[in-house]
Write an enzyme that holds these catalytic residues in place. Structure first.
Site, mmCIF file in Angstrom:
data_model
loop_
_atom_site.group_PDB
_atom_site.id
_atom_site.type_symbol
_atom_site.label_atom_id
_atom_site.label_comp_id
_atom_site.label_asym_id
_atom_site.label_seq_id
_atom_site.Cartn_x
_atom_site.Cartn_y
_atom_site.Cartn_z
ATOM 1 C CD GLU A 108 2.751 -8.787 10.706
ATOM 2 O OE1 GLU A 108 3.687 -8.293 10.128
ATOM 3 O OE2 GLU A 108 2.153 -9.941 10.589
ATOM 4 C CD GLU B 242 6.272 -6.537 2.541
ATOM 5 O OE1 GLU B 242 6.455 -7.390 3.228
ATOM 6 O OE2 GLU B 242 5.319 -5.768 2.727
ATOM 7 C CE LYS C 191 -12.553 -7.113 4.404
ATOM 8 N NZ LYS C 191 -11.707 -7.334 3.173
ATOM 9 C CB CYS D 280 5.421 -9.326 6.582
ATOM 10 S SG CYS D 280 4.420 -10.350 7.778
#
Length: 488
Positions: free
Chosen positions: A254, A390, A180, A289
């Protein structure tokens, strides 16, 4: 630079055919370089489109899983060759699709995709079991078998590289796959599919487009999807793990990170400063990340080392990602640009903050592109919002430290645990410190990116499962069957 590729329509790949959404709806794809330019249209897939992609993958699964590993290996290596021949095309499209700078990011991402296909093709024969010493009257052995249909849900920051983490590993183990695409960066994945679709049997690789909340959600809950492999934000990962977990589907996640970089007083050198700048991932607009976004500098070298870091970052060029001179490209979307700006405003409001560098004052590019210059907050505290959450942008929090136990505590004082970086000439001290940091990937005296063949994944809220390695392929895309046979 001026000009963009001619606008075209990219259909989805389902069952070996290039198709539109069943209801005919499409979405515009806007380049981060210019918010006014539509570079492509893609189908806006819905639940029914997810269903037919899963059906195609399910139909292809027995034949693909039943091949001798050498046959899958040949096809994966052939796919690697085909992708390598188109690396530059994929890199150029990545720059336009994601905003990642061609020289510093887009080319390495495209090459990593090739390398992962070649690596996973090479280890396809390692999907094997063991025979137990059970006596003359018994044959007892294990088989590593594929899971079935895997749904790979991709992010927008480095879609080709992340597709490389998932696609060849899943296929080498004998699974079939539905990828996707990210809504904000679907084109490189569709182009990857175009390059290799004729190499693979129909239905082995399927690629769908659409909203994550619609087509992605359907893949997560679909009863015939054996595994959901997701890369993205921690909140979305939690949700997908929950909904897939209700039916006990396999998952790997992840997710986000707020990675610490620890610099000891013996490392006040130009070489270490170069590596620390690499660890910030500012060359990917901080949209990584694994970004070392919390920099802990020992107080004895704080001013001197910070000056070296500032000097290097101030010389990084923010510009059109297609320009070979650009070190930093464009932020992916208006939404992400606004998120970064809001965090900067929070950081600027913190009591005692010092702004060591603010590249916005000298930024030479701006609208209609989504460009954001780096900013460095000095004398930050580890409990600030900008140090804990983050940001996914070129924002660095620099924190002084004096005691190694304290800095390890601060490094671990985070809900995340994806990456970490430690710099010291005393290798015993560096390794012992790295061993104490709660992260799935620790680098000692270097700040580069992931390497093909290494196990990659996080601790804590940074996710579960491993990718990019033989161990990740075996643990993530196979299951063990024990077989006991009475011989006499």
């Amino acid at each position: 630079m001026t000009g963009f590729p001619e606008k075209k329509h990219y259909p989805m790949l389902i069952g070996g055919e290039w198709v539109d959404a069943l209801d005919g709806e499409t979405s515009d794809v806007i380049t981060p370089i210019d918010r006014n330019v539509v570079i492509a249209t893609v189908p806006r897939g819905k639940e029914a489109d997810a269903d037919r992609a899963v059906e195609a993958a399910q139909k292809a699964f027995p034949g693909w899983a039943g091949l001798h590993f050498k046959e899958r290996q040949k096809l994966l290596l052939k796919a690697a060759d085909a992708l390598e021949a188109k690396v530059e095309d994929l890199a150029q499209l990545t720059a336009v699709d994601t905003g990642n700078a061609l020289r510093t990011q887009a080319r390495p991402e495209a090459q990593t995709l090739v390398d992962l296909f070649r690596f996973m093709g090479g280890v396809a024969g390692e999907v094997k079991g063991t025979v137990l010493p059970a006596g003359d009257d018994q044959l007892q052995y294990t088989r590593r078998e594929p899971l079935g249909v895997v749904a790979g849900i991709l992010p927008w920051n480095s879609p080709l590289m992340i597709a490389g983490f998932k696609t060849p590993a899943a296929l080498a183990a004998g699974n079939t796959l539905v990828l996707k695409c990210a809504e904000d960066a679907p084109l490189t994945i569709l182009e990857m599919g175009r390059i290799i679709s004729d190499i693979l049997p129909a239905g082995v690789l399927n690629i769908v487009t659409g909203k994550g909340s619609v087509i992605g959600e359907r893949l997560a809950v679909h009863p015939d999807v054996a595994k959901v492999s997701f890369t993205g934000s921690t909140p979305v990962g939690r949700h997908l793990a929950e909904v897939a977990g209700r039916r006990l589907a396999h998952t790997s996640m992840e997710l986000g990170g707020k990675s610490p970089t620890v610099v000891f007083p013996d490392s006040d050198t130009d070489e270490v400063a170069d590596q620390v700048v690499l660890s910030t991932r500012f060359a990917r607009q901080g949209q990584s990340c694994t970004s070392g976004s919390r920099l802990f500098i020992h107080e004895d070298i704080y001013d001197s080392f910070l000056a070296k870091v500032v000097d290097r970052i101030s010389k990084m060029t923010v510009g059109d990602p297609r320009d070979e001179a650009s070190d930093i490209g464009a932020v992916n979307s208006e939404k992400q640009w606004n998120t970064i700006q809001s965090y900067i405003e929070i950081g600027e409001s913190m009591e005692g903050v010092e702004v060591a560098y603010d590249g916005r004052t000298s930024l030479e590019v701006g609208e209609p592109g989504y460009y954001h210059a780096p900013i460095i907050f000095s004398k930050a505290r580890n409990d600030w919002q900008t140090s804990q959450e983050e940001i996914f942008g070129p924002v660095l929090s620099v924190i002084p430290w004096s005691d190694v136990d304290d800095v390890v505590d601060m490094a671990n004082d985070s809900e995340f645990g994806l990456a970490a970086f430690v710099f010291s000439k005393d290798i015993d001290r560096a390794i012992s410190t790295g061993n104490r940091i709660q992260s799935g990937w620790v680098q000692i005296n270097q700040g580069g990116g992931q390497m093909v063949g290494q196990s990659y994944g996080g601790y804590k809220q940074s996710g579960l499962g491993r990718e990019a390695s033989l161990e990740g392929m075996l643990e993530g895309f196979t299951q063990i069957k024990q077989v006991n046979v009475k011989l006499r």
